[in-house]
Design a protein around this motif. Structure first.
Motif, PDB file in Angstrom:
ATOM      1  N   GLU A   9       0.873  -1.168   0.000  1.00  0.00           N
ATOM      2  CA  GLU A   9       0.000   0.000   0.000  1.00  0.00           C
ATOM      3  C   GLU A   9       0.915   1.224   0.000  1.00  0.00           C
ATOM      4  OE1 GLU A   9      -3.112   1.553   3.200  1.00  0.00           O
ATOM      5  OE2 GLU A   9      -3.791  -0.274   2.187  1.00  0.00           O
ATOM      6  N   GLY A  10       1.421   1.538  -1.178  1.00  0.00           N
ATOM      7  CA  GLY A  10       2.447   2.572  -1.286  1.00  0.00           C
ATOM      8  C   GLY A  10       1.915   3.874  -1.832  1.00  0.00           C
ATOM      9  N   VAL A  11       2.698   4.903  -1.633  1.00  0.00           N
ATOM     10  CA  VAL A  11       2.421   6.228  -2.166  1.00  0.00           C
ATOM     11  C   VAL A  11       3.567   6.685  -3.053  1.00  0.00           C
ATOM     12  CG1 VAL A  11       1.972   8.638  -1.588  1.00  0.00           C
ATOM     13  CG2 VAL A  11       1.019   6.833  -0.157  1.00  0.00           C
ATOM     14  N   VAL A  12       4.773   6.410  -2.613  1.00  0.00           N
ATOM     15  CA  VAL A  12       5.948   6.847  -3.346  1.00  0.00           C
ATOM     16  C   VAL A  12       6.262   5.865  -4.467  1.00  0.00           C
ATOM     17  CG1 VAL A  12       8.377   7.433  -3.144  1.00  0.00           C
ATOM     18  CG2 VAL A  12       6.824   7.879  -1.263  1.00  0.00           C
ATOM     19  N   PRO A  13       6.433   6.331  -5.708  1.00  0.00           N
ATOM     20  CA  PRO A  13       6.679   5.408  -6.819  1.00  0.00           C
ATOM     21  C   PRO A  13       8.126   4.927  -6.838  1.00  0.00           C
ATOM     22  CG  PRO A  13       6.673   7.677  -7.619  1.00  0.00           C
ATOM     23  CD  PRO A  13       6.323   7.744  -6.160  1.00  0.00           C
ATOM     24  N   ILE A  14       8.334   3.681  -6.449  1.00  0.00           N
ATOM     25  CA  ILE A  14       9.671   3.080  -6.470  1.00  0.00           C
ATOM     26  C   ILE A  14       9.585   1.678  -7.067  1.00  0.00           C
ATOM     27  CG2 ILE A  14      10.636   4.381  -4.528  1.00  0.00           C
ATOM     28  CD1 ILE A  14      10.021   2.036  -2.713  1.00  0.00           C
ATOM     29  N   HIS A  15      10.733   1.180  -7.531  1.00  0.00           N
ATOM     30  CA  HIS A  15      10.828  -0.224  -7.918  1.00  0.00           C
ATOM     31  C   HIS A  15      12.054  -0.829  -7.253  1.00  0.00           C
ATOM     32  CE1 HIS A  15      12.744   1.184 -12.038  1.00  0.00           C
ATOM     33  NE2 HIS A  15      13.332   1.747 -11.012  1.00  0.00           N
ATOM     34  N   TYR A  16      12.183  -2.149  -7.330  1.00  0.00           N
ATOM     35  CA  TYR A  16      13.111  -2.889  -6.481  1.00  0.00           C
ATOM     36  C   TYR A  16      14.018  -3.791  -7.313  1.00  0.00           C
ATOM     37  CZ  TYR A  16       9.242  -1.799  -3.272  1.00  0.00           C
ATOM     38  OH  TYR A  16       8.237  -1.163  -2.566  1.00  0.00           O
ATOM     39  N   PHE A  17      15.257  -3.965  -6.837  1.00  0.00           N
ATOM     40  CA  PHE A  17      16.198  -4.899  -7.445  1.00  0.00           C
ATOM     41  C   PHE A  17      16.559  -5.944  -6.398  1.00  0.00           C
ATOM     42  CE2 PHE A  17      19.913  -6.733  -9.313  1.00  0.00           C
ATOM     43  CZ  PHE A  17      19.839  -6.478 -10.681  1.00  0.00           C
ATOM     44  N   LEU A  18      16.397  -7.229  -6.727  1.00  0.00           N
ATOM     45  CA  LEU A  18      16.713  -8.342  -5.838  1.00  0.00           C
ATOM     46  C   LEU A  18      17.885  -9.125  -6.419  1.00  0.00           C
ATOM     47  CD1 LEU A  18      13.687  -7.585  -5.192  1.00  0.00           C
ATOM     48  CD2 LEU A  18      13.328 -10.001  -4.683  1.00  0.00           C
ATOM     49  N   PHE A  19      18.753  -9.641  -5.531  1.00  0.00           N
ATOM     50  CA  PHE A  19      19.959 -10.335  -5.959  1.00  0.00           C
ATOM     51  C   PHE A  19      20.345 -11.321  -4.874  1.00  0.00           C
ATOM     52  CE2 PHE A  19      24.667 -10.330  -6.816  1.00  0.00           C
ATOM     53  CZ  PHE A  19      24.628 -10.673  -8.166  1.00  0.00           C
ATOM     54  N   ASP A  20      20.898 -12.494  -5.260  1.00  0.00           N
ATOM     55  CA  ASP A  20      21.261 -13.453  -4.222  1.00  0.00           C
ATOM     56  C   ASP A  20      22.631 -14.080  -4.475  1.00  0.00           C
ATOM     57  OD1 ASP A  20      20.979 -15.654  -5.977  1.00  0.00           O
ATOM     58  OD2 ASP A  20      18.930 -16.065  -5.357  1.00  0.00           O
ATOM     59  N   ARG A  21      23.013 -14.991  -3.613  1.00  0.00           N
ATOM     60  CA  ARG A  21      24.365 -15.550  -3.607  1.00  0.00           C
ATOM     61  C   ARG A  21      24.667 -16.410  -4.832  1.00  0.00           C
ATOM     62  NH1 ARG A  21      26.011 -17.485   0.956  1.00  0.00           N
ATOM     63  NH2 ARG A  21      27.476 -18.982   0.059  1.00  0.00           N
ATOM     64  N   THR A  22      23.656 -16.804  -5.587  1.00  0.00           N
ATOM     65  CA  THR A  22      23.882 -17.565  -6.813  1.00  0.00           C
ATOM     66  C   THR A  22      24.087 -16.670  -8.024  1.00  0.00           C
ATOM     67  OG1 THR A  22      21.552 -17.708  -7.491  1.00  0.00           O
ATOM     68  CG2 THR A  22      22.349 -19.346  -5.891  1.00  0.00           C
ATOM     69  N   GLY A  23      23.866 -15.368  -7.842  1.00  0.00           N
ATOM     70  CA  GLY A  23      23.899 -14.442  -8.963  1.00  0.00           C
ATOM     71  C   GLY A  23      22.542 -14.241  -9.612  1.00  0.00           C
ATOM     72  N   ALA A  24      21.507 -14.886  -9.084  1.00  0.00           N
ATOM     73  CA  ALA A  24      20.155 -14.686  -9.598  1.00  0.00           C
ATOM     74  C   ALA A  24      19.685 -13.277  -9.265  1.00  0.00           C
ATOM     75  CB  ALA A  24      19.200 -15.711  -9.000  1.00  0.00           C
ATOM     76  N   ALA A  25      18.916 -12.688 -10.177  1.00  0.00           N
ATOM     77  CA  ALA A  25      18.446 -11.313  -9.996  1.00  0.00           C
ATOM     78  C   ALA A  25      16.992 -11.209 -10.409  1.00  0.00           C
ATOM     79  CB  ALA A  25      19.304 -10.339 -10.808  1.00  0.00           C
ATOM     80  N   ALA A  26      16.313 -10.199  -9.895  1.00  0.00           N
ATOM     81  CA  ALA A  26      14.934  -9.908 -10.293  1.00  0.00           C
ATOM     82  C   ALA A  26      14.665  -8.433 -10.092  1.00  0.00           C
ATOM     83  CB  ALA A  26      13.933 -10.742  -9.496  1.00  0.00           C
ATOM     84  N   ILE A  27      13.832  -7.882 -10.940  1.00  0.00           N
ATOM     85  CA  ILE A  27      13.337  -6.517 -10.797  1.00  0.00           C
ATOM     86  C   ILE A  27      11.841  -6.592 -10.545  1.00  0.00           C
ATOM     87  CG2 ILE A  27      12.863  -4.363 -12.036  1.00  0.00           C
ATOM     88  CD1 ILE A  27      15.561  -4.788 -13.463  1.00  0.00           C
TER      89      ILE A  27
END
Length: 368
Positions: A156-174
């Motif tokens: 339930e957000g107001v501020v427009p942001i997006h996220y970057f996820l990363f883990d120990r295998t080098g896998a990533a997601a936006i």
């Protein structure tokens, strides 16, 4: 791991979500945060610039294992227990990270994105846009696990942001908030492991016109001001990640961040998930801070543990990481909120004290 017991918490001020929303709405959208990843499986590295014109005030927070949390959002606020400990850099206070990494090696950063729209199921328990980061760090040991939890809460957000996820295998997601929920880019749909302040689809379309990515336009050597700034930074980041055919060491990652930095860059963070290290470079500080998650004490100490960024030095890092007191947190909040004309009234001591008390009360554990 120390066993924990829940305890009763005082009611949080009803104005807490309102204050948080007002504050972050006034953060200038020109802020130029950047993230780029070097996903070599032998030594994956994530690098992050946090840019904020008004102040670099904030906290380094040690989030303990087993802590019980509840969202500050009114109504159907989410509640959860922390499976993992984490270390985060927070501009606002505990439970509200800007970036961080947990003991399993999952790291998350955020960036402004005007295209973000908060939607999705209205039945799921709610978290704020910053609590969402803490929720994933607390409950997920990998990008895959985090993606499996997306439908269990609603932002339930107001501020427009997006996220970057990363883990120990080098896998990533936006993750980008959209009308129907979170839009996910990962695997083949994430050809360039970087993110700035433009939607990922628009950024990929932009670099498709450039040399090295199928087009004829020369890659930018430096950032231009104005509307093209985010796209320039993404293009520069794409070139840097594409050129990294082998492992990228931390100093090379900081050098890459310097290519994306500007005069508003306050913090630079390099995450090394496999070695459980966070390297924090603060504007105006002579030396980098190295936080070894493997040596941190993630047992309950009765209150959120951390320290103001301004107090951190390599020699005293462990000494100053203590249970947070309302007065210290309130002083930092007063600086952050009072630094902007639109929220200067929220930086008044009595308001900041109430906000600090609510943030501390939002999590609890009992030492044994």
């Amino acid at each position: 791991m120390t066993g924990l017991k829940s305890r009763r918490r005082s009611a949080m001020p009803l104005l807490l979500p309102v204050i948080l929303s007002l504050h972050f709405l006034t953060a200038a959208p020109a802020g130029a945060c950047s993230t780029l990843a070097f996903p070599d499986p032998e030594q994956p590295v994530l690098a992050f610039n946090f840019d904020f014109a008004e102040t670099g005030a904030g906290f380094l927070i040690v989030n303990v294992e087993g802590i019980e949390r509840r969202s500050v959002m009114d109504g159907n606020g989410a509640r959860w227990s922390a499976r993992y400990g984490s270390v985060t850099v927070n501009q606002v206070g505990p439970g509200m990270p800007t970036a961080g990494m947990n003991t399993a090696g999952l790291a998350i950063t955020l960036m402004w994105n005007e295209a973000a729209i908060y939607g999705g199921s209205t039945d799921a328990p709610t978290v704020s846009e910053l609590e969402f980061i803490q929720f994933l760090l607390d409950t997920s040991g990998s990008v895959e696990e985090a993606l499996a939890k997306l439908e269990t809460v609603r932002i339930e957000g107001v501020v427009p942001i997006h996220y970057f996820l990363f883990d120990r295998t080098g896998a990533a997601a936006i993750l980008t908030p959209a009308q129907n929920g979170l839009q996910v880019h990962t695997g083949d749909s994430l050809p360039v492991p970087a993110l700035t302040n433009t939607s990922y689809a628009a950024a990929i379309e932009h670099i498709g016109k450039m040399q090295g990515f199928g087009g004829k336009v020369p890659m930018p050597e430096e950032q231009r001001p104005g509307e093209t700034n985010s796209l320039d930074r993404f293009a520069i980041a794409a070139g840097l990640t594409g050129a990294a055919k082998t492992s990228f060491d931390p100093q090379s990652a900081f050098a890459a961040l310097d290519r994306l930095a500007n005069r508003e860059t306050r913090w630079q963070v390099v995450f090394e998930p496999q070695s459980q290290a966070m390297r924090l470079r603060l504007k105006g500080h002579a030396e980098d801070l190295v936080i070894d998650l493997g040596s941190q004490n993630f047992a309950c100490r009765g209150a959120p543990v951390g320290a103001a960024l301004s107090t951190l030095t390599p020699d005293t890092l462990q000494d100053v990481l203590q249970p947070l007191e309302g007065s210290g947190l309130a002083a930092s909040l007063a600086e952050v909120l009072g630094s902007m004309s639109e929220t200067a009234h929220l930086g008044q001591p009595e308001v900041a004290r109430g906000l600090a008390a609510g943030l501390i009360a939002a999590s609890s554990c009992t030492p044994e």
